[in-house]
Design a protein around this motif. Structure first.
Motif, PDB file in Angstrom:
ATOM      1  N   TYR A  26      58.933  -6.630  32.550  1.00  0.00           N
ATOM      2  CA  TYR A  26      58.635  -6.266  30.902  1.00  0.00           C
ATOM      3  C   TYR A  26      60.112  -7.358  29.951  1.00  0.00           C
ATOM      4  N   ARG A  27      59.057  -7.817  29.394  1.00  0.00           N
ATOM      5  CA  ARG A  27      59.398  -8.720  28.088  1.00  0.00           C
ATOM      6  C   ARG A  27      59.886  -8.402  26.580  1.00  0.00           C
ATOM      7  N   LEU A  28      60.528  -8.540  26.284  1.00  0.00           N
ATOM      8  CA  LEU A  28      60.953  -7.374  24.804  1.00  0.00           C
ATOM      9  C   LEU A  28      61.274  -8.568  24.132  1.00  0.00           C
ATOM     10  N   ASN A  29      60.352  -8.534  22.862  1.00  0.00           N
ATOM     11  CA  ASN A  29      61.381  -9.390  21.409  1.00  0.00           C
ATOM     12  C   ASN A  29      61.262  -8.788  20.412  1.00  0.00           C
ATOM     13  N   TYR A  30      62.414  -9.643  19.737  1.00  0.00           N
ATOM     14  CA  TYR A  30      62.195  -8.968  18.075  1.00  0.00           C
ATOM     15  C   TYR A  30      61.875 -10.554  17.640  1.00  0.00           C
ATOM     16  N   PHE A  31      61.487 -10.330  15.543  1.00  0.00           N
ATOM     17  CA  PHE A  31      61.396 -11.503  14.992  1.00  0.00           C
ATOM     18  C   PHE A  31      61.362 -10.495  13.604  1.00  0.00           C
ATOM     19  N   GLY A  32      61.839 -11.335  12.618  1.00  0.00           N
ATOM     20  CA  GLY A  32      61.216 -10.607  10.925  1.00  0.00           C
ATOM     21  C   GLY A  32      62.276 -11.713  10.182  1.00  0.00           C
ATOM     22  N   SER A  33      61.633 -11.263   8.851  1.00  0.00           N
ATOM     23  CA  SER A  33      62.345 -12.384   8.328  1.00  0.00           C
ATOM     24  C   SER A  33      63.401 -11.822   7.131  1.00  0.00           C
ATOM     25  N   VAL A  34      63.703 -12.328   6.345  1.00  0.00           N
ATOM     26  CA  VAL A  34      64.513 -11.875   5.139  1.00  0.00           C
ATOM     27  C   VAL A  34      64.566 -12.575   4.405  1.00  0.00           C
ATOM     28  N   GLY A  35      63.858 -12.256   3.334  1.00  0.00           N
ATOM     29  CA  GLY A  35      63.869 -13.411   1.939  1.00  0.00           C
ATOM     30  C   GLY A  35      63.738 -11.976   0.971  1.00  0.00           C
ATOM     31  N   ILE A  36      64.138 -12.814  -0.513  1.00  0.00           N
ATOM     32  CA  ILE A  36      63.893 -12.830  -2.422  1.00  0.00           C
ATOM     33  C   ILE A  36      62.840 -13.861  -2.678  1.00  0.00           C
ATOM     34  N   THR A  37      62.156 -13.363  -3.739  1.00  0.00           N
ATOM     35  CA  THR A  37      60.937 -14.049  -4.476  1.00  0.00           C
ATOM     36  C   THR A  37      60.975 -13.613  -5.764  1.00  0.00           C
ATOM     37  N   HIS A  38      61.169 -14.408  -6.759  1.00  0.00           N
ATOM     38  CA  HIS A  38      60.532 -14.107  -7.793  1.00  0.00           C
ATOM     39  C   HIS A  38      59.420 -15.301  -8.873  1.00  0.00           C
ATOM     40  N   LEU A  39      59.197 -14.722  -9.790  1.00  0.00           N
ATOM     41  CA  LEU A  39      57.976 -14.598 -10.846  1.00  0.00           C
ATOM     42  C   LEU A  39      58.323 -15.374 -11.891  1.00  0.00           C
ATOM     43  N   GLY A  40      58.173 -16.894 -12.629  1.00  0.00           N
ATOM     44  CA  GLY A  40      58.538 -16.958 -13.454  1.00  0.00           C
ATOM     45  C   GLY A  40      57.625 -17.665 -14.459  1.00  0.00           C
ATOM     46  N   SER A 312      47.072 -24.596  -6.732  1.00  0.00           N
ATOM     47  CA  SER A 312      48.256 -24.017  -6.331  1.00  0.00           C
ATOM     48  C   SER A 312      48.742 -24.704  -5.639  1.00  0.00           C
ATOM     49  N   TRP A 313      50.193 -25.141  -6.467  1.00  0.00           N
ATOM     50  CA  TRP A 313      50.996 -26.468  -5.347  1.00  0.00           C
ATOM     51  C   TRP A 313      52.539 -25.535  -5.097  1.00  0.00           C
ATOM     52  N   THR A 314      52.660 -25.988  -3.638  1.00  0.00           N
ATOM     53  CA  THR A 314      53.884 -25.469  -3.081  1.00  0.00           C
ATOM     54  C   THR A 314      54.902 -26.626  -2.984  1.00  0.00           C
ATOM     55  N   LEU A 315      55.947 -26.762  -2.760  1.00  0.00           N
ATOM     56  CA  LEU A 315      57.293 -27.493  -2.638  1.00  0.00           C
ATOM     57  C   LEU A 315      58.247 -27.059  -1.846  1.00  0.00           C
ATOM     58  N   GLY A 316      58.140 -26.942  -0.661  1.00  0.00           N
ATOM     59  CA  GLY A 316      58.976 -26.219   0.249  1.00  0.00           C
ATOM     60  C   GLY A 316      60.433 -27.188   0.930  1.00  0.00           C
ATOM     61  N   VAL A 334      51.085 -21.448 -10.486  1.00  0.00           N
ATOM     62  CA  VAL A 334      49.840 -21.285  -9.851  1.00  0.00           C
ATOM     63  C   VAL A 334      49.498 -20.646 -10.833  1.00  0.00           C
ATOM     64  N   ASP A 335      48.018 -21.619 -11.121  1.00  0.00           N
ATOM     65  CA  ASP A 335      47.503 -21.845 -12.817  1.00  0.00           C
ATOM     66  C   ASP A 335      46.300 -21.395 -12.111  1.00  0.00           C
ATOM     67  N   THR A 336      45.294 -20.412 -13.175  1.00  0.00           N
ATOM     68  CA  THR A 336      44.058 -19.643 -13.195  1.00  0.00           C
ATOM     69  C   THR A 336      43.506 -20.637 -14.624  1.00  0.00           C
ATOM     70  N   SER A 337      41.583 -20.428 -13.443  1.00  0.00           N
ATOM     71  CA  SER A 337      40.953 -20.754 -15.424  1.00  0.00           C
ATOM     72  C   SER A 337      39.801 -20.259 -15.609  1.00  0.00           C
ATOM     73  N   GLY A 338      39.236 -19.836 -16.195  1.00  0.00           N
ATOM     74  CA  GLY A 338      37.781 -19.594 -16.712  1.00  0.00           C
ATOM     75  C   GLY A 338      37.766 -17.950 -16.571  1.00  0.00           C
ATOM     76  N   TYR A 371      45.908 -16.754 -16.403  1.00  0.00           N
ATOM     77  CA  TYR A 371      46.893 -16.769 -15.609  1.00  0.00           C
ATOM     78  C   TYR A 371      47.619 -18.336 -14.915  1.00  0.00           C
ATOM     79  N   ASP A 372      49.668 -17.759 -15.184  1.00  0.00           N
ATOM     80  CA  ASP A 372      49.698 -18.944 -15.013  1.00  0.00           C
ATOM     81  C   ASP A 372      51.137 -18.364 -14.225  1.00  0.00           C
ATOM     82  N   GLY A 373      52.277 -19.406 -13.085  1.00  0.00           N
ATOM     83  CA  GLY A 373      53.467 -18.786 -12.866  1.00  0.00           C
ATOM     84  C   GLY A 373      54.014 -19.991 -12.302  1.00  0.00           C
ATOM     85  N   ASP A 374      55.379 -18.974 -11.854  1.00  0.00           N
ATOM     86  CA  ASP A 374      56.697 -20.083 -11.480  1.00  0.00           C
ATOM     87  C   ASP A 374      57.014 -19.473 -10.254  1.00  0.00           C
TER      88      ASP A 374
END
Length: 384
Positions: A26-40, A312-316, A334-338, A371-374
């Motif tokens: 057998y093979r047992l593995n774990y994975f995950g993510s812990v994160g926070i995010t904010h819309l300005g 949108s443009w994303t810098l990481g 993020v920006d929208t139009s129309g 709509y728009d946001g950071d």
């Protein structure tokens, strides 16, 4: 370089194994993510995302998730795989059985699986919950918000043909997905996918990256409705009804990573009969470079519908804390139009007011707006 060497491990956690385990192994593995995010930005009180979990408060339920995968060899060719996750849907955490299938390894090239499987929609569908397997903390919303279905009940056949310069893999899948959750207009609805059929071809080369072409279709049934305030009177409105109407989704993707430079790109188009939309087209283009344990990347993404466009443009910037743990930081504009809401969440009442404005020639209601946001996101992805 360490991250590149570990990518096969991360992808293996959420994809068909390249070989069957021996009986009793057998093979047992774990994975995950812990994160926070904010819309300005200007739209305070607005929410964003495929389930509306990104707001003007720092929240962890948009990005955080945990999972485990168990593979057990029943015989030398027959195995069972279970994958369970815990992740939030709107404001509640839910346990999910993402995978539960039997697999038969007929030979080194051919595998047949049956049970609950990942829907083969996107380039990253197989490793959707394994954030360690892709460079972003949040996958590009413009593309990955298009189909909310993550798994189905049915079967698939995976055939890999070795080549002198790499390998080509063919996958054909069929089944159904009943009583799934669908998020729309700040609410959850039930949706059925019947007669689901899909196929894709991936060409993995030794020196030039991986090319993928995929197609999925299904008969979709759902009713999206609600109550709005119409001139002070609560009024029931049916916003959309689909009765086994055909939905079709096509995708083309390309990935390349030589340990220093990397790129990931995907284009999709979605067409659904009787949903009052023409084709919905989206794409993203990502490029990045590693500097030791750091990875800097930039992504442009775009989503086009009848109503308008979101881009949108994303810098990481990522940092490998340990061989199996990576810290990720992102800024997304993020920006929208129309007069288009894009992946921003528009409620049923707001939609009614916008439609009323159009029908009355501007005498009542309110006009649709842009709509728009950071969006700032910080988190950690891990695999063990």
């Amino acid at each position: 370089m360490m991250k590149m060497k570990l990518l096969p491990l991360a992808i293996c956690l959420a994809s068909a194994p390249a070989f069957a385990l021996e009986q009793g192994e057998y093979r047992l593995n774990y994975f995950g993510s812990v994160g926070i995010t904010h819309l300005g930005g200007e739209d305070q009180g607005r929410s964003y995302g495929v389930s509306g979990q990104t707001t003007d408060s720092w929240r962890g339920d948009q990005l955080s998730k945990f999972g485990a995968q168990l593979t057990y060899g029943l015989t030398d060719t027959l195995g069972v795989t279970l994958q369970a996750t815990a992740k939030p849907l709107q404001d509640e955490w839910q346990a999910n059985l993402e995978w539960a299938y039997l697999s038969w390894q007929a030979n080194d090239q051919l595998m047949v699986r049956a049970g609950r499987l990942r829907s083969p929609v996107y380039m990253y569908s197989e490793s959707l919950d394994v954030g360690f397997s892709y460079p972003w903390l949040r996958l590009p919303d413009e593309v990955y918000s298009q189909v909310q279905l993550t798994n189905y009940e049915g079967a698939d056949v995976v055939y890999t043909l070795p080549l002198s310069y790499g390998s080509v893999t063919f996958q054909v899948a069929a089944g159904q997905a009943k009583n799934r959750d669908y998020f729309a207009y700040d609410d959850l609805f039930s949706i059925d996918y019947g007669k689901l059929f899909g196929g894709n071809v991936s060409l993995a080369t030794n020196d030039y990256g991986t090319f993928r072409v995929g197609y999925v279709e299904a008969d979709i049934s759902t009713t999206i409705d609600g109550v709005v305030n119409a001139f002070g009177t609560p009024t029931y409105r049916q916003l959309l009804e689909l009765k086994k109407d055909k939905g079709k989704f096509t995708s083309i993707g390309y990935q390349y990573d030589n340990g220093t430079w990397l790129t990931a790109n995907e284009w999709t188009t979605r067409v659904t009969e009787n949903d009052n939309n023409a084709s919905i087209d989206s794409f993203y283009l990502m490029g990045g470079r590693r500097f030791g344990d750091f990875l800097a990347h930039v992504t442009y993404a775009q989503l086009d519908e009848n109503e308008g466009r979101q881009n949108s443009w994303t810098l990481g910037l990522n940092y490998n804390i340990a061989p199996t743990v990576v810290l990720k930081t992102e800024y997304k504009r993020v920006d929208t139009s129309g007069g288009y809401d894009g992946v921003f969440v528009r409620g049923k009442q707001e939609l009614y007011e916008n439609e009323l404005f159009e029908r009355s020639g501007g005498l009542a209601g309110v006009p649709a707006r842009n709509y728009d946001g950071d969006i700032i996101s910080v988190g950690v992805d891990f695999v063990f």
